[in-house]
Write a protein that holds these residues in place. Structure first.
Motif, mmCIF file in Angstrom:
data_model
loop_
_atom_site.group_PDB
_atom_site.id
_atom_site.type_symbol
_atom_site.label_atom_id
_atom_site.label_comp_id
_atom_site.label_asym_id
_atom_site.label_seq_id
_atom_site.Cartn_x
_atom_site.Cartn_y
_atom_site.Cartn_z
ATOM 1 N N ALA A 179 51.730 5.428 35.466
ATOM 2 C CA ALA A 179 50.752 4.587 36.157
ATOM 3 C C ALA A 179 49.353 5.123 35.910
ATOM 4 O O ALA A 179 49.131 6.342 35.886
ATOM 5 N N GLU A 180 48.410 4.210 35.727
ATOM 6 C CA GLU A 180 47.001 4.555 35.564
ATOM 7 C C GLU A 180 46.174 3.654 36.459
ATOM 8 O O GLU A 180 46.528 2.500 36.690
ATOM 9 N N ALA A 181 45.061 4.198 36.947
ATOM 10 C CA ALA A 181 44.174 3.411 37.800
ATOM 11 C C ALA A 181 42.743 3.540 37.299
ATOM 12 O O ALA A 181 42.276 4.635 37.000
ATOM 13 N N ASN A 182 42.084 2.386 37.198
ATOM 14 C CA ASN A 182 40.677 2.339 36.819
ATOM 15 C C ASN A 182 39.970 1.444 37.819
ATOM 16 O O ASN A 182 39.907 0.236 37.664
ATOM 17 N N GLY A 183 39.426 2.059 38.873
ATOM 18 C CA GLY A 183 38.879 1.283 39.968
ATOM 19 C C GLY A 183 40.014 0.581 40.696
ATOM 20 O O GLY A 183 40.972 1.212 41.135
ATOM 21 N N LYS A 184 39.936 -0.741 40.796
ATOM 22 C CA LYS A 184 40.988 -1.526 41.435
ATOM 23 C C LYS A 184 41.978 -2.091 40.433
ATOM 24 O O LYS A 184 42.869 -2.862 40.812
ATOM 25 N N ARG A 185 41.850 -1.722 39.172
ATOM 26 C CA ARG A 185 42.799 -2.178 38.156
ATOM 27 C C ARG A 185 43.873 -1.114 37.966
ATOM 28 O O ARG A 185 43.584 0.008 37.543
ATOM 29 N N HIS A 186 45.113 -1.458 38.282
ATOM 30 C CA HIS A 186 46.237 -0.535 38.164
ATOM 31 C C HIS A 186 47.143 -1.000 37.023
ATOM 32 O O HIS A 186 47.548 -2.165 36.975
ATOM 33 N N THR A 187 47.457 -0.088 36.117
ATOM 34 C CA THR A 187 48.287 -0.399 34.959
ATOM 35 C C THR A 187 49.553 0.447 35.015
ATOM 36 O O THR A 187 49.480 1.681 35.101
ATOM 37 N N PHE A 188 50.705 -0.220 34.946
ATOM 38 C CA PHE A 188 51.994 0.461 35.067
ATOM 39 C C PHE A 188 52.774 0.293 33.762
ATOM 40 O O PHE A 188 53.007 -0.833 33.306
ATOM 41 N N THR A 189 53.170 1.416 33.183
ATOM 42 C CA THR A 189 53.991 1.407 31.972
ATOM 43 C C THR A 189 55.444 1.224 32.365
ATOM 44 O O THR A 189 55.940 1.873 33.293
ATOM 45 N N LEU A 190 56.134 0.331 31.642
ATOM 46 C CA LEU A 190 57.496 -0.054 32.026
ATOM 47 C C LEU A 190 58.510 0.329 30.950
ATOM 48 O O LEU A 190 58.213 0.323 29.756
ATOM 49 N N HIS A 191 59.722 0.636 31.409
ATOM 50 C CA HIS A 191 60.825 0.948 30.500
ATOM 51 C C HIS A 191 62.005 0.064 30.886
ATOM 52 O O HIS A 191 62.464 0.086 32.024
ATOM 53 N N GLY A 192 62.480 -0.738 29.926
ATOM 54 C CA GLY A 192 63.592 -1.638 30.190
ATOM 55 C C GLY A 192 64.911 -1.071 29.734
ATOM 56 O O GLY A 192 65.016 0.102 29.335
ATOM 57 N N THR A 193 65.944 -1.893 29.746
ATOM 58 C CA THR A 193 67.284 -1.445 29.369
ATOM 59 C C THR A 193 67.397 -1.163 27.879
ATOM 60 O O THR A 193 68.270 -0.395 27.458
ATOM 61 N N THR A 194 66.520 -1.772 27.085
ATOM 62 C CA THR A 194 66.567 -1.568 25.630
ATOM 63 C C THR A 194 65.429 -0.693 25.123
ATOM 64 O O THR A 194 65.270 -0.536 23.914
ATOM 65 N N GLY A 195 64.651 -0.127 26.039
ATOM 66 C CA GLY A 195 63.556 0.734 25.614
ATOM 67 C C GLY A 195 62.250 0.380 26.312
ATOM 68 O O GLY A 195 62.224 -0.502 27.191
ATOM 69 N N PRO A 196 61.160 1.037 25.943
ATOM 70 C CA PRO A 196 59.870 0.775 26.588
ATOM 71 C C PRO A 196 59.354 -0.628 26.263
ATOM 72 O O PRO A 196 59.561 -1.137 25.164
ATOM 73 N N LEU A 245 52.573 -3.757 33.287
ATOM 74 C CA LEU A 245 52.357 -4.557 34.485
ATOM 75 C C LEU A 245 50.979 -4.207 35.031
ATOM 76 O O LEU A 245 50.696 -3.032 35.289
ATOM 77 N N VAL A 246 50.119 -5.194 35.174
ATOM 78 C CA VAL A 246 48.744 -4.966 35.631
ATOM 79 C C VAL A 246 48.575 -5.559 37.019
ATOM 80 O O VAL A 246 48.969 -6.707 37.271
ATOM 81 N N TYR A 247 47.987 -4.770 37.913
ATOM 82 C CA TYR A 247 47.733 -5.217 39.280
ATOM 83 C C TYR A 247 46.264 -5.000 39.607
ATOM 84 O O TYR A 247 45.725 -3.910 39.409
ATOM 85 N N GLN A 248 45.605 -6.062 40.105
ATOM 86 C CA GLN A 248 44.210 -5.970 40.524
ATOM 87 C C GLN A 248 44.157 -5.921 42.047
ATOM 88 O O GLN A 248 44.546 -6.869 42.712
ATOM 89 N N GLY A 249 43.688 -4.823 42.592
ATOM 90 C CA GLY A 249 43.603 -4.696 44.041
ATOM 91 C C GLY A 249 43.664 -3.250 44.463
ATOM 92 O O GLY A 249 43.828 -2.335 43.644
ATOM 93 N N SER A 250 43.539 -3.019 45.757
ATOM 94 C CA SER A 250 43.476 -1.651 46.261
ATOM 95 C C SER A 250 44.846 -1.076 46.613
ATOM 96 O O SER A 250 45.016 0.132 46.646
#
Length: 208
Positions: free
Chosen positions: A112-129, A134-139
């Motif tokens: 997970a990374e945060a830049n202000g209110k922009r949160h970026t989440f790196t995802l890994h599925g059943t077949t790999g990354p 997933l990007v979330y805007q908010g606090s």
């Protein structure tokens, strides 16, 4: 003051004219909702465009309420249902597209990374990354590293990846309906009160 004298104030309208102006404002509200929803469909994947046009149309409706009512408070009140209109018209198209053609898969948040209110989440599925985060805007995103969730991805690559639990086209339709009902009630109230204010000479302004 007699009724005859009251109607002589500058800017006074007949009942028929007030009804016509009220109907025009209601029709404009419906057209604004339909237009911005259509723009949302045409530009699905680029929310900036329907957001800008939606804000302009909502402000235009508020201006119409102000002119019809001859006062400010109802125009400001119209901004509350405008939020429902804006959310529904902007988000309906991408939500519906993901529900219809989106690929559903279970993933785990690995970074997970945060830049202000922009949160970026790196995802890994059943077949790999996954290539797309997933990007979330908010606090308060409500996601943490290690969480498992189901996401929807667009095979065409036009719509951003979304948490499946937050994709709800029916909810967006409800939002639009609430916005339309709110605007309709405000237009009717503005037309009635504006007619009375003109007949009693309160805050006389030029007719539109």
């Amino acid at each position: 003051m007699s009724t005859t004298a009251a109607t002589e104030f500058a800017g006074a309208w007949t009942a028929g004219r007030s009804v016509r102006r009220t109907m025009l404002l209601m029709i404009f509200g419906l057209l604004a909702v339909a237009l911005n929803t259509g723009i949302g469909y045409a530009t699905a994947g680029t929310r900036a465009i329907p957001i800008v046009t939606g804000v302009l149309l909502c402000l235009a409706f508020a201006t119409g309420v102000h002119l019809l009512h001859r006062a400010t408070w109802l125009a400001l009140l119209s901004l509350l249902p405008a939020l429902f209109v804006l959310v529904g018209s902007v988000q309906l198209a991408p939500d519906l597209a993901l529900e219809q053609r989106g690929l559903r898969q279970q993933v785990t948040i690995v970074d997970a990374e945060a830049n202000g209110k922009r949160h970026t989440f790196t995802l890994h599925g059943t077949t790999g990354p996954l290539d797309e985060p997933l990007v979330y805007q908010g606090s308060s995103p409500g996601y943490r590293v290690g969480d498992t969730l189901t996401v929807l991805t667009d095979p065409d690559g036009r719509i951003a990846l979304q948490d499946a639990d937050r994709v709800d086209s029916a909810g967006k339709v409800t939002s639009l309906a609430l916005g339309v009902v709110g605007w309709t009630v405000i237009a009717l109230l503005a037309g009635w009160r504006g007619h009375v204010r003109r007949r009693t000479g309160r805050y006389a302004v030029a007719a539109f």
